[in-house]
Design a protein around this motif. Structure first.
Motif, PDB file in Angstrom:
ATOM      1  N   ASN A  85      -7.338   2.741  -4.497  1.00  0.00           N
ATOM      2  CA  ASN A  85      -7.062   3.051  -3.099  1.00  0.00           C
ATOM      3  C   ASN A  85      -7.771   4.337  -2.707  1.00  0.00           C
ATOM      4  OD1 ASN A  85      -4.304   1.545  -3.898  1.00  0.00           O
ATOM      5  ND2 ASN A  85      -4.735   1.271  -1.729  1.00  0.00           N
TER       6      ASN A  85
ATOM      7  N   THR B  29       0.832  -1.205   0.000  1.00  0.00           N
ATOM      8  CA  THR B  29       0.000   0.000   0.000  1.00  0.00           C
ATOM      9  C   THR B  29       0.868   1.256   0.000  1.00  0.00           C
ATOM     10  OG1 THR B  29      -1.664  -1.215   1.241  1.00  0.00           O
ATOM     11  CG2 THR B  29      -1.866   1.179   1.190  1.00  0.00           C
TER      12      THR B  29
ATOM     13  N   SER C 135      -5.285   0.458   2.852  1.00  0.00           N
ATOM     14  CA  SER C 135      -4.908  -0.831   2.273  1.00  0.00           C
ATOM     15  C   SER C 135      -6.131  -1.491   1.651  1.00  0.00           C
ATOM     16  CB  SER C 135      -4.321  -1.754   3.341  1.00  0.00           C
ATOM     17  OG  SER C 135      -3.153  -1.199   3.883  1.00  0.00           O
TER      18      SER C 135
END
Length: 685
Positions: free
Chosen positions: A468, A440, A446
């Motif tokens: 994300n 990440t 994450s």
């Protein structure tokens, strides 16, 4: 051993036999000669029996008083009518037909069959279990075989006991065979198989059976002999023989001495033996070992066929076992084709044709491999909100993804996104399951690992879009008093927020859509920013302080990590204070003045005097405190909370009158940049 006859005629017959020593032999040839002295040992049992020959009118009796020996070996009596003396004997090998004459004048013959029977009786009756009673019983069986019938038994033995013994011995004698039931038989066996020969005569148990003979591995279980040919086995005869047992096998010797009874050492001439003719068919075998081309691990359930060379019709088919092995057996010695017909779902079919020449009696191994079907994994990476606060959906470049095998739980491959946020893996095996695990990027939430389930389609690319969300938090600003820590419940206090030196603005939709960059507290002294702040470090600056407080010149740093939904910031302000400057003045004698007449007159001046005590009371709280002036100085109170104070002199210095006037002094808020409101109060005495 003592033999007696009950009639004079019988005695005379014995004497006549002793004197004449008549010995009739059909075959004069003597192959082996022996001599020795007959010796006796007292028997532990002395059974008594009477016999009668079929041609006799009277009985001959037997008193078992001794066991007979010549040269240390037991001998068996062949003449029940003659006494045995401890004298020298001459012995020779039995003729094919041995003729004997008893002391009574009777003649009888012992041919080779009877000789063998007597030897077997000696073996089963006495030699297998040599005790004194068995010796006597064995001798009696010999008498009966020579023509005497037993009449009575007494003195420690019974006729019934003897008959049981005789029946057991004769059953073994009658069942005796020189060879197994399969002796001289012919059998056919293939390499890789075996034959089992069952001996109904139960002879094979007596033979020496080596563990391997003439290229055959042997196994004996009871009366069953199993022969398994190895590749070294050849067609031919296999022979087995019983071990030669001293005292059991060899020549049977008949001993004579003039005037004494005839005796013999009875032996089975030759050990038992056997031979079998084996025709060995040496067909060959093909062994297939199937493995993974990369790992070398065995592959089960892969189907193969064996074909005539250049044929499309399989002769045999089969599948590999758990060890990846398949064996085609019993194949002619020639060339065959091996073809893979079906493989595991996750593997590519191996279309290679293996031409194999099979030598007679041998196994040829074919090592075949399969290539597992391949696949790849690709990703398009997006960052849905840029951390600069622009709200732009950006490509996620430079982000690493690991591909983890769910079989081994190890990372088998990694890939890095390019400038467009795209990445594609190297080729992966289809016989595994995988998880796509993102490294990440900083400031973003994450994503959950993605499980990839291969479908078995060779060469397929499994594509995933991965987004994300930036880490975000709401921010609440609470205004607090620097000294007390209490919330300053004041509306209208304003702040501005900066990131990387840039002023941060946000949108509000009520009462209308507008963009604001200044955030103002409500009546509770709090303000919550209308939108979340994305991950990063921010600077909060106060632009308007609450009334009665000094505008802060110290920016506050706010770190947004996204770990908390709401981040509460307590922004401190120092309250404005006030000071009362109190001047206490009065006339002070400073000098004397003398006129022309010599009269002295005092001179007074107004000066700041000390020793005057004042009480100051906060009108709002009622709290009071006192201060005392110092001569020549203006008294400055400690910093005081803003508000109204009543000031009154409570004690005057000596020589002065107390001023009881109550003076009210107001300390009021000033401009935001001013920290202190200073008010002056002069009291004159």
């Amino acid at each position: 051993m003592i033999k007696k006859v009950k009639t004079l005629a019988l005695v005379l017959g014995v004497l006549l036999g002793t004197l004449t020593g008549i010995i009739f032999q059909k075959t004069p040839k003597v192959v082996f000669a022996d001599s020795g002295t007959l010796q006796k040992r007292e028997s532990g049992v002395t059974p008594y029996a009477e016999f009668r020959h079929k041609d006799a009118s009277r009985n001959t009796w037997y008193e078992g008083g001794h066991i007979l020996f010549i040269n240390g070996e037991v001998v068996i009596c062949l003449d029940p009518t003659t006494y045995a003396y401890e004298v020298g004997y001459a012995g020779k090998e039995f003729s094919d037909v041995e003729e004997l004459a008893t002391s009574s004048g009777r003649r009888y013959k012992i041919d080779t069959d009877l000789q063998l029977t007597l030897a077997l009786v000696s073996y089963y009756g006495y030699q297998q279990n040599p005790n004194d009673l068995n010796y006597h019983f064995t001798t009696w069986i010999g008498y009966e075989l020579l023509g005497w019938d037993i009449q009575t038994v007494s003195n420690g033995a019974t006729l019934e006991q003897y008959q049981v013994f005789k029946a057991d011995v004769m059953a073994k004698v009658n069942g005796y065979k020189d060879n197994p039931s399969w002796h001289n038989g012919t059998y056919t066996v293939k390499i890789g198989e075996h034959i089992t020969l069952t001996d109904t005569y139960n002879v094979v148990q007596n033979l020496i059976i080596p563990s391997e003979i003439n290229g055959f591995v042997t196994s004996l279980n009871g009366n069953q002999l199993t022969l398994t040919p190895t590749k070294e086995a050849t067609t031919g005869k296999i022979k087995f023989i019983q071990p030669f047992i001293q005292g059991v096998h060899g020549l049977s010797i008949i001993y004579r001495s003039e005037g004494s009874q005839t005796v013999s050492k009875l032996r089975i001439s030759d050990p038992q033996y056997a031979s079998v003719n084996i025709n060995v068919i040496k067909n060959g075998n093909i062994k297939i070992v199937k493995t993974d081309s990369e790992t070398g691990q065995p592959l089960s359930d892969v189907e193969f066929g064996v074909f005539e060379h250049d044929s499309d019709t399989p002769l045999k088919t089969g599948v590999t076992d758990g060890n990846g092995v398949l064996e085609f057996t019993d194949l002619d010695s020639k060339t065959f084709d091996i073809k893979e017909l079906r493989t595991k779902e996750t593997y590519r079919l191996n279309d290679k044709v293996y031409s194999v020449s099979v030598p007679a009696g041998e196994t040829v191994t074919v090592n075949a491999t399969n290539v597992v079907k391949k696949m790849r994994i690709s990703v398009s990476k997006h960052l849905d909100t840029a951390l600069d606060g622009s709200g732009t959906r950006a490509a996620g470049s430079g982000i690493t993804f690991d591909i983890v095998s769910l079989n081994t739980h190890q990372v088998v491959s990694s890939m890095l996104t390019d400038a467009n946020g795209y990445a594609i893996s190297e080729e992966l095996r289809q016989d595994d399951r995988y998880q796509l695990v993102e490294h990440t990027p900083e400031g973003y939430q994450s994503t959950e690992p993605i499980t990839v389930e291969p479908t078995g389609e060779d060469g397929k690319i499994y594509h995933y879009i991965v987004e994300n969300n930036a880490k975000k938090s709401y921010v609440q600003i609470v205004k607090v008093d620097e000294d007390t820590g209490e919330t300053i419940k004041a509306s209208g206090v304003s702040f501005q927020l900066f990131k990387d030196g840039q002023l941060v603005s946000q949108q509000v939709t009520y009462p209308s859509m507008q963009t604001i960059d200044t955030f103002t507290t409500d009546e509770n002294g709090q303000v919550t920013l209308p939108q979340q702040l994305t991950y990063g470090t921010y600077t909060l600056k106060e632009v308007k302080a609450p009334t009665g407080y000094v505008l802060s010149d110290k920016p506050l740093t706010i770190d947004i990590t996204g770990e908390d939904t709401l981040v509460t910031v307590r922004f401190k302000n120092a309250a404005q204070k006030g000071i009362i400057a109190l001047s206490k003045t009065g006339q002070v004698l400073t000098s004397w003045q003398t006129d022309a007449n010599g009269v002295h007159t005092p001179v007074y001046q107004d000066q700041l005097i000390g020793g005057a005590t004042f009480q100051l009371t906060n009108v709002n709280t009622g709290k009071s405190f006192t201060v005392t002036t110092q001569a020549g100085q203006v008294l400055r109170t400690p910093e005081l909370d803003l508000g109204e104070y009543d000031v009154v002199e409570v004690s005057a210095p000596k020589g002065y009158m107390t001023d009881n006037t109550v003076y009210r002094v107001s300390l009021t808020p000033q401009a935001q940049s001013v920290r202190l409101d200073v008010k002056s109060l002069s009291v004159y005495n």
